[in-house]
Design a protein around this motif. Sequence first.
Motif, PDB file in Angstrom:
ATOM      1  N   GLY A   1      53.466  55.005  34.074  1.00  0.00           N
ATOM      2  CA  GLY A   1      54.542  54.160  34.583  1.00  0.00           C
ATOM      3  C   GLY A   1      54.035  52.944  35.330  1.00  0.00           C
ATOM      4  N   CYS A   2      52.884  52.409  34.923  1.00  0.00           N
ATOM      5  CA  CYS A   2      52.285  51.257  35.594  1.00  0.00           C
ATOM      6  C   CYS A   2      52.154  50.084  34.631  1.00  0.00           C
ATOM      7  CB  CYS A   2      50.881  51.590  36.113  1.00  0.00           C
ATOM      8  SG  CYS A   2      50.767  52.986  37.231  1.00  0.00           S
ATOM      9  N   SER A   3      52.056  48.900  35.178  1.00  0.00           N
ATOM     10  CA  SER A   3      51.666  47.754  34.363  1.00  0.00           C
ATOM     11  C   SER A   3      50.191  47.893  34.040  1.00  0.00           C
ATOM     12  CB  SER A   3      51.896  46.453  35.125  1.00  0.00           C
ATOM     13  OG  SER A   3      50.968  46.317  36.195  1.00  0.00           O
ATOM     14  N   PRO A   4      49.722  47.301  32.938  1.00  0.00           N
ATOM     15  CA  PRO A   4      48.291  47.380  32.617  1.00  0.00           C
ATOM     16  C   PRO A   4      47.397  46.905  33.759  1.00  0.00           C
ATOM     17  CG  PRO A   4      49.512  46.554  30.733  1.00  0.00           C
ATOM     18  CD  PRO A   4      50.486  46.627  31.874  1.00  0.00           C
ATOM     19  N   TRP A   5      47.772  45.790  34.411  1.00  0.00           N
ATOM     20  CA  TRP A   5      46.946  45.272  35.496  1.00  0.00           C
ATOM     21  C   TRP A   5      46.885  46.250  36.663  1.00  0.00           C
ATOM     22  CZ3 TRP A   5      43.271  43.142  37.866  1.00  0.00           C
ATOM     23  CH2 TRP A   5      43.342  42.771  39.194  1.00  0.00           C
ATOM     24  N   HIS A   6      48.029  46.820  37.039  1.00  0.00           N
ATOM     25  CA  HIS A   6      48.058  47.734  38.176  1.00  0.00           C
ATOM     26  C   HIS A   6      47.279  49.007  37.857  1.00  0.00           C
ATOM     27  CE1 HIS A   6      49.384  49.318  41.948  1.00  0.00           C
ATOM     28  NE2 HIS A   6      50.050  50.322  41.399  1.00  0.00           N
ATOM     29  N   PHE A   7      47.428  49.516  36.635  1.00  0.00           N
ATOM     30  CA  PHE A   7      46.689  50.722  36.242  1.00  0.00           C
ATOM     31  C   PHE A   7      45.191  50.454  36.279  1.00  0.00           C
ATOM     32  CE2 PHE A   7      44.673  53.685  33.377  1.00  0.00           C
ATOM     33  CZ  PHE A   7      45.341  54.882  33.618  1.00  0.00           C
ATOM     34  N   HIS A   8      44.779  49.305  35.739  1.00  0.00           N
ATOM     35  CA  HIS A   8      43.365  48.940  35.703  1.00  0.00           C
ATOM     36  C   HIS A   8      42.798  48.864  37.120  1.00  0.00           C
ATOM     37  CE1 HIS A   8      39.761  46.448  35.158  1.00  0.00           C
ATOM     38  NE2 HIS A   8      39.790  46.791  33.887  1.00  0.00           N
ATOM     39  N   ARG A   9      43.536  48.249  38.022  1.00  0.00           N
ATOM     40  CA  ARG A   9      43.077  48.099  39.400  1.00  0.00           C
ATOM     41  C   ARG A   9      42.988  49.444  40.111  1.00  0.00           C
ATOM     42  NH1 ARG A   9      46.408  43.976  43.036  1.00  0.00           N
ATOM     43  NH2 ARG A   9      48.069  45.392  42.363  1.00  0.00           N
ATOM     44  N   LEU A  10      44.013  50.284  39.958  1.00  0.00           N
ATOM     45  CA  LEU A  10      43.995  51.602  40.583  1.00  0.00           C
ATOM     46  C   LEU A  10      42.891  52.480  40.002  1.00  0.00           C
ATOM     47  CD1 LEU A  10      47.792  52.541  40.847  1.00  0.00           C
ATOM     48  CD2 LEU A  10      46.214  52.087  42.736  1.00  0.00           C
ATOM     49  N   PHE A  11      42.746  52.447  38.696  1.00  0.00           N
ATOM     50  CA  PHE A  11      41.738  53.273  38.029  1.00  0.00           C
ATOM     51  C   PHE A  11      40.345  52.910  38.533  1.00  0.00           C
ATOM     52  CE2 PHE A  11      38.940  54.787  34.735  1.00  0.00           C
ATOM     53  CZ  PHE A  11      39.557  55.941  34.255  1.00  0.00           C
ATOM     54  N   GLY A  12      40.066  51.606  38.630  1.00  0.00           N
ATOM     55  CA  GLY A  12      38.762  51.167  39.109  1.00  0.00           C
ATOM     56  C   GLY A  12      38.510  51.565  40.544  1.00  0.00           C
ATOM     57  N   ALA A  13      39.537  51.430  41.392  1.00  0.00           N
ATOM     58  CA  ALA A  13      39.384  51.776  42.799  1.00  0.00           C
ATOM     59  C   ALA A  13      39.137  53.272  42.988  1.00  0.00           C
ATOM     60  CB  ALA A  13      40.623  51.348  43.579  1.00  0.00           C
ATOM     61  N   LEU A  14      39.782  54.097  42.153  1.00  0.00           N
ATOM     62  CA  LEU A  14      39.668  55.542  42.300  1.00  0.00           C
ATOM     63  C   LEU A  14      38.412  56.121  41.668  1.00  0.00           C
ATOM     64  CD1 LEU A  14      43.376  56.496  41.543  1.00  0.00           C
ATOM     65  CD2 LEU A  14      42.214  56.776  43.739  1.00  0.00           C
ATOM     66  N   THR A  15      37.950  55.517  40.566  1.00  0.00           N
ATOM     67  CA  THR A  15      36.865  56.125  39.797  1.00  0.00           C
ATOM     68  C   THR A  15      35.572  55.320  39.801  1.00  0.00           C
ATOM     69  OG1 THR A  15      37.406  55.035  37.686  1.00  0.00           O
ATOM     70  CG2 THR A  15      38.615  57.061  38.238  1.00  0.00           C
ATOM     71  N   GLY A  16      35.642  54.041  40.156  1.00  0.00           N
ATOM     72  CA  GLY A  16      34.446  53.211  40.136  1.00  0.00           C
ATOM     73  C   GLY A  16      34.091  52.671  38.776  1.00  0.00           C
ATOM     74  N   GLU A  17      34.988  52.783  37.812  1.00  0.00           N
ATOM     75  CA  GLU A  17      34.738  52.231  36.487  1.00  0.00           C
ATOM     76  C   GLU A  17      36.044  51.761  35.861  1.00  0.00           C
ATOM     77  OE1 GLU A  17      33.566  55.202  33.498  1.00  0.00           O
ATOM     78  OE2 GLU A  17      33.781  56.671  35.096  1.00  0.00           O
ATOM     79  N   THR A  18      35.930  51.089  34.726  1.00  0.00           N
ATOM     80  CA  THR A  18      37.123  50.579  34.057  1.00  0.00           C
ATOM     81  C   THR A  18      37.673  51.633  33.107  1.00  0.00           C
ATOM     82  OG1 THR A  18      35.914  49.672  32.161  1.00  0.00           O
ATOM     83  CG2 THR A  18      36.130  48.262  34.135  1.00  0.00           C
ATOM     84  N   PRO A  19      38.954  51.539  32.753  1.00  0.00           N
ATOM     85  CA  PRO A  19      39.483  52.470  31.750  1.00  0.00           C
ATOM     86  C   PRO A  19      38.693  52.409  30.445  1.00  0.00           C
ATOM     87  CG  PRO A  19      41.289  51.358  32.870  1.00  0.00           C
ATOM     88  CD  PRO A  19      40.029  50.688  33.326  1.00  0.00           C
ATOM     89  N   ALA A  20      38.285  51.214  30.029  1.00  0.00           N
ATOM     90  CA  ALA A  20      37.548  51.080  28.773  1.00  0.00           C
ATOM     91  C   ALA A  20      36.205  51.794  28.830  1.00  0.00           C
ATOM     92  CB  ALA A  20      37.346  49.604  28.445  1.00  0.00           C
ATOM     93  N   SER A  21      35.487  51.641  29.949  1.00  0.00           N
ATOM     94  CA  SER A  21      34.191  52.315  30.050  1.00  0.00           C
ATOM     95  C   SER A  21      34.364  53.827  30.107  1.00  0.00           C
ATOM     96  CB  SER A  21      33.416  51.818  31.275  1.00  0.00           C
ATOM     97  OG  SER A  21      34.053  52.211  32.483  1.00  0.00           O
ATOM     98  N   TYR A  22      35.437  54.275  30.743  1.00  0.00           N
ATOM     99  CA  TYR A  22      35.701  55.714  30.798  1.00  0.00           C
ATOM    100  C   TYR A  22      35.973  56.264  29.402  1.00  0.00           C
ATOM    101  CZ  TYR A  22      38.108  60.135  31.523  1.00  0.00           C
ATOM    102  OH  TYR A  22      38.485  61.462  31.444  1.00  0.00           O
ATOM    103  N   VAL A  23      36.799  55.570  28.636  1.00  0.00           N
ATOM    104  CA  VAL A  23      37.114  56.025  27.280  1.00  0.00           C
ATOM    105  C   VAL A  23      35.843  56.108  26.445  1.00  0.00           C
ATOM    106  CG1 VAL A  23      38.286  55.409  25.132  1.00  0.00           C
ATOM    107  CG2 VAL A  23      39.510  55.230  27.303  1.00  0.00           C
TER     108      VAL A  23
END
Length: 296
Positions: free
Chosen positions: A33-55
């Motif tokens: 339920g997030c915008s792509p930008w907000h998800f990307h920012r939250l994901f990076g802050a929580l995990t230390g990496e980007t969604p793309a690198s995680y995938v």
Amino acid sequence: MSATLQRIQRGIDFVEEHLFEDLPLGVIAEQGGCSPWHFHRLFGALTGETPASYVWKRRLSEICRRLIETRHALVDVALDCGFESQATFTRAFTRYVGISPGRFRRTQAHSLPAYLYPPLDLKALAERQHRLDVSEARIVRKPAFHMVGMAGRFTPTSSRIPELWGRFVPRIHEVPQRRGGHTLGLCVDADTDSVAEVGFTYVAGVEVERLDPVPEEMTSLTVPANTYAVITHRGHVSRLPDTVKHVWGRWLPASRYRHVPAPDFELYDPERWDPGTGEGEIDLYVPIAVDEGGGT
């Protein structure tokens, strides 16, 4: 788990269910339920990496698992994992891992845990970070010691250190005068004057009683006596970089110590770390001295 963590976890769970399908950021973010930008920012802050690198890490982990744990033909692994052909698969795999899929299957079964990257569990990740925040480093004095192993040149973003361990471990029995059952991952010779990405020498090895003639393709060195801060990583080896970042980015700057120019190393104790699963405790030894000029 907070509402924010739940939203990001839903995106992570969606990735697992559709790992080798097309996964645009917008589709993943929509699950939380997030915008792509907000998800990307939250994901990076929580995990230390980007969604793309995680995938990509999760895909590579699953590919490595299939290569070792199944006997599927390489072409079938390639097509099942979304590659257009076996040739495309081989080029991509070799570029990232450093060896071909066929050679990986033949030679790296014992090193598989080092290549695995388990699915993220944000609740467990947050709990591990909390343990790091409240944990205290042990300050120890370690005498000079001798080490024999295999060395390679890497960068902080390199993914090929497991391949070095994969070459060393099958020959570990060749090292004479071994001291103890532990293994060491030693970092030395950083290019501090480099304007590009800093490189360093990493040695996968063992401690020895004395420096006898070393086996072919191996190297030996003596690490001088030092005072170390010892911080323990707990969990899968794939999350060791999280602990490393904590040590250098949070613990050391907030401590009363400064880093001294000497090798730092990882210590893998077989009584506390299981090389078969990649789970357990890994001690990080950081050479330090009291910072007389400031600190807390």
